[in-house]
Write an enzyme that holds these catalytic residues in place. Structure first.
Site, mmCIF file in Angstrom:
data_model
loop_
_atom_site.group_PDB
_atom_site.id
_atom_site.type_symbol
_atom_site.label_atom_id
_atom_site.label_comp_id
_atom_site.label_asym_id
_atom_site.label_seq_id
_atom_site.Cartn_x
_atom_site.Cartn_y
_atom_site.Cartn_z
ATOM 1 N N TYR A 188 1.028 -3.113 71.999
ATOM 2 C CA TYR A 188 0.288 -3.480 70.779
ATOM 3 C C TYR A 188 -0.115 -4.954 70.728
ATOM 4 C CZ TYR A 188 1.919 1.104 69.308
ATOM 5 O OH TYR A 188 2.146 2.452 69.241
ATOM 6 N N HIS A 197 -7.180 1.972 66.304
ATOM 7 C CA HIS A 197 -5.882 1.934 66.992
ATOM 8 C C HIS A 197 -5.904 0.770 67.956
ATOM 9 C CE1 HIS A 197 -5.077 5.929 65.453
ATOM 10 N NE2 HIS A 197 -6.287 6.258 65.831
ATOM 11 N N ARG A 242 -0.320 11.908 71.293
ATOM 12 C CA ARG A 242 -1.156 10.889 70.612
ATOM 13 C C ARG A 242 -2.650 11.157 70.805
ATOM 14 N NH1 ARG A 242 2.559 6.761 69.152
ATOM 15 N NH2 ARG A 242 4.270 6.708 70.617
#
Ligand code: DHK
EC number: 4.2.1.10
Length: 151
Positions: free
Chosen positions: A24, A101, A112
């Protein structure tokens, strides 16, 4: 009256920049929200930002946005892959939204790969890290006619 846009971040995104940075990135949610605030201000838009780890709280916040916000940028976190209720809320309020995302969900675990929201989103951005939020708000500004350059 100013044109309001809403940034929603779902479960665990309060840990953005801290959790799994190899996936991330290192930018915190506070940094993302501040950057989005400056960016939207520069377009003459007013940003409202909300993060919650609670599905019901997010749905309540979306209901509040009905008839008040012109566009939503949402990273639903794990709710992307599980929540019919979130899909129903977004459809119910009739506010266009972009799904963001940070990671490329299609290059990750199979669970996912499916989103309950994508087919109803104006657009989906994934895999660009936190730049995805910036790209989304540039698009929003264009859609709302706030920038002559992008018109
Ligand atoms: C964030 C999450 O928390 C995950 O549950 C999603 C998304 C992906 C992101 O890439 O920002 O699967």
């Amino acid at each position: 009256m100013s044109t309001k846009v809403l940034l929603i971040n779902g479960p665990n995104l309060n840990l953005l920049g801290l959790r799994e940075p190899h996936i991330y990135g290192h930018t915190t949610l506070k940094d993302v929200e501040e950057a989005a605030r400056k960016q939207t201000e520069s377009y003459g838009l007013t940003l409202e930002a909300f993060q919650s780890n609670n599905e019901g709280a997010i749905i309540d916040r979306l209901h509040e946005a009905r008839r008040k916000c012109k566009f939503i940028v949402i990273n639903p976190g794990g709710l992307t892959h599980t929540s019919v209720a979130l899909r129903d809320a977004l459809l119910g309020i009739e506010v266009p939204f972009i799904e963001v995302h940070a990671s490329n969900i299609h290059a990750r675990e199979p669970f996912r790969h499916h989103s309950y929201l994508s087919d109803k989103a104006v657009g989906v951005i994934c895999g660009l890290g936190v730049f995805g939020y910036t790209a989304a708000f540039d698009f929003v500004a264009q859609k709302l006619g706030m920038t002559a350059v992008l018109k």
